[in-house]
Motif scaffolding. Structure first.
Motif, PDB file in Angstrom:
ATOM      1  N   THR A  74       3.725  -4.167  -2.709  1.00  0.00           N
ATOM      2  CA  THR A  74       4.963  -3.889  -2.815  1.00  0.00           C
ATOM      3  C   THR A  74       5.438  -4.826  -4.274  1.00  0.00           C
ATOM      4  OG1 THR A  74       5.641  -6.033  -1.370  1.00  0.00           O
ATOM      5  CG2 THR A  74       6.092  -4.279  -0.546  1.00  0.00           C
ATOM      6  N   TYR A  76       9.074  -3.284  -5.874  1.00  0.00           N
ATOM      7  CA  TYR A  76      10.722  -3.472  -6.581  1.00  0.00           C
ATOM      8  C   TYR A  76      11.924  -3.317  -6.086  1.00  0.00           C
ATOM      9  CZ  TYR A  76      13.778  -2.938 -10.583  1.00  0.00           C
ATOM     10  OH  TYR A  76      14.589  -3.407 -11.478  1.00  0.00           O
ATOM     11  N   ALA A  77      12.993  -4.017  -6.149  1.00  0.00           N
ATOM     12  CA  ALA A  77      14.074  -3.635  -5.457  1.00  0.00           C
ATOM     13  C   ALA A  77      15.364  -3.393  -6.093  1.00  0.00           C
ATOM     14  CB  ALA A  77      14.420  -4.376  -3.925  1.00  0.00           C
ATOM     15  N   HIS A  79      18.840  -2.496  -7.260  1.00  0.00           N
ATOM     16  CA  HIS A  79      20.436  -2.601  -6.508  1.00  0.00           C
ATOM     17  C   HIS A  79      21.344  -1.784  -7.576  1.00  0.00           C
ATOM     18  CE1 HIS A  79      17.901  -6.790  -5.222  1.00  0.00           C
ATOM     19  NE2 HIS A  79      18.888  -6.554  -4.438  1.00  0.00           N
ATOM     20  N   SER A  95      10.184  -8.104  -5.339  1.00  0.00           N
ATOM     21  CA  SER A  95       9.579  -7.732  -3.753  1.00  0.00           C
ATOM     22  C   SER A  95       8.518  -8.086  -3.500  1.00  0.00           C
ATOM     23  CB  SER A  95      10.766  -6.415  -3.089  1.00  0.00           C
ATOM     24  OG  SER A  95      12.121  -6.590  -3.267  1.00  0.00           O
ATOM     25  N   ASP A 121      12.895 -10.826   0.172  1.00  0.00           N
ATOM     26  CA  ASP A 121      13.846 -10.118   0.259  1.00  0.00           C
ATOM     27  C   ASP A 121      14.688 -10.307  -0.810  1.00  0.00           C
ATOM     28  OD1 ASP A 121      15.381 -12.392   1.068  1.00  0.00           O
ATOM     29  OD2 ASP A 121      15.515 -11.646   2.976  1.00  0.00           O
ATOM     30  N   SER A 122      15.912  -9.833  -1.030  1.00  0.00           N
ATOM     31  CA  SER A 122      16.939 -10.801  -1.996  1.00  0.00           C
ATOM     32  C   SER A 122      17.194 -11.431  -2.746  1.00  0.00           C
ATOM     33  CB  SER A 122      17.915  -9.260  -2.034  1.00  0.00           C
ATOM     34  OG  SER A 122      17.645  -7.940  -2.381  1.00  0.00           O
ATOM     35  N   ILE A 199      20.260   0.058  -2.541  1.00  0.00           N
ATOM     36  CA  ILE A 199      19.473  -0.262  -2.650  1.00  0.00           C
ATOM     37  C   ILE A 199      18.573   1.073  -2.364  1.00  0.00           C
ATOM     38  CG2 ILE A 199      17.156  -2.272  -2.813  1.00  0.00           C
ATOM     39  CD1 ILE A 199      19.340  -4.120  -0.938  1.00  0.00           C
ATOM     40  N   PHE A 201      14.015   1.373  -2.954  1.00  0.00           N
ATOM     41  CA  PHE A 201      13.196  -0.669  -2.182  1.00  0.00           C
ATOM     42  C   PHE A 201      11.686   0.173  -2.467  1.00  0.00           C
ATOM     43  CE2 PHE A 201       9.810  -2.992   0.493  1.00  0.00           C
ATOM     44  CZ  PHE A 201       9.793  -2.950  -0.053  1.00  0.00           C
ATOM     45  N   TRP A 203       6.901   0.567  -2.989  1.00  0.00           N
ATOM     46  CA  TRP A 203       6.544   0.047  -2.997  1.00  0.00           C
ATOM     47  C   TRP A 203       4.620   0.607  -3.048  1.00  0.00           C
ATOM     48  CZ3 TRP A 203       9.120   1.847   0.786  1.00  0.00           C
ATOM     49  CH2 TRP A 203       8.325   3.031   1.787  1.00  0.00           C
TER      50      TRP A 203
END
Length: 208
Positions: A74, A76-77, A79, A95, A121-122, A199, A201, A203
């Motif tokens: 992983t 990228y998150a 927002h 992330s 996490d964030s 969000i 997310f 990976w």
């Protein structure tokens, strides 16, 4: 004085963070070795029948016993909405993390997947996640390029939500795959009382 400093380290905020990190890492390790334990000879007895639970049991057992290994990295998150510019700047989008899993490919090229990984996490806290996924893929083109979509269900745990008590989770999943490498993602909708917005997310996965 040295004893007082040691006591402060083990009982103060730093000590609590260390104990929490150790607990999360231990749980994550248990999640990651589950497929290995299953494939090493654990016997699963699935109820005969065509109902949903029996079919799900057989699929999970087949992946655990006969599936091929996967490596996960992983991520990228993103927002998306509901967050101000200041909130986006304060939240962690990188992330980073990783894990392992197994997959089984059926005659139509679709996959049943077992996975477990840990990521930041964030709020830059470790978050473990593990579960089962079903992904349907298009026929490969251009030497092995295909896209897929499906769903996954499992468990996750967060520091800011019930202090790492495991929570059930079910979300959509999408994938772009070229031969053995995939970029995968999911959409996490805003839950009232937790966070500020939606969000996305992402990976990666490599199939051995």
């Amino acid at each position: 004085m040295q004893m007082h400093r040691s006591e402060a380290t083990t009982t103060g905020p730093a000590g609590r963070r260390l104990r929490t990190a150790a607990w999360v890492c231990a749980c994550a390790f248990g999640l990651l070795v589950t497929p290995l334990q299953a494939s090493a000879g654990a016997v699963v007895s699935c109820t005969p029948g065509d109902d949903v639970l029996s079919d799900a049991c057989r699929r999970v057992d087949r992946v655990a016993q006969h599936g091929s290994w996967d490596l996960y990295l992983t991520g990228y998150a993103w927002h998306i909405d509901g967050y101000s510019a200041e909130q986006r700047h304060a939240l962690n989008a990188k992330s980073w993390g990783g894990g392992a899993g197994k997959h089984w490919t059926d005659a139509n090229g679709n996959e049943d997947i077992l996975f477990a990984f840990v990521f930041l996490d964030s709020h830059v806290r470790p978050e473990p996640i593990a579960g089962y996924a079903r992904v349907w893929f298009t026929s490969p083109v251009m030497g092995g390029l295909s896209v897929g979509g499906g769903w996954f269900a499992g468990f996750t745990a967060r520091k800011d939500v019930l202090s790492y008590i495991p929570l059930p989770i079910a979300l959509p999943i999408a994938s772009v795959r070229y031969r053995n490498a995939s970029v995968m993602g999911t959409f996490i909708p805003h839950v009232p009382g937790s966070g500020h917005g939606d969000i996305a997310f992402f990976w990666t996965r490599y199939e051995f």
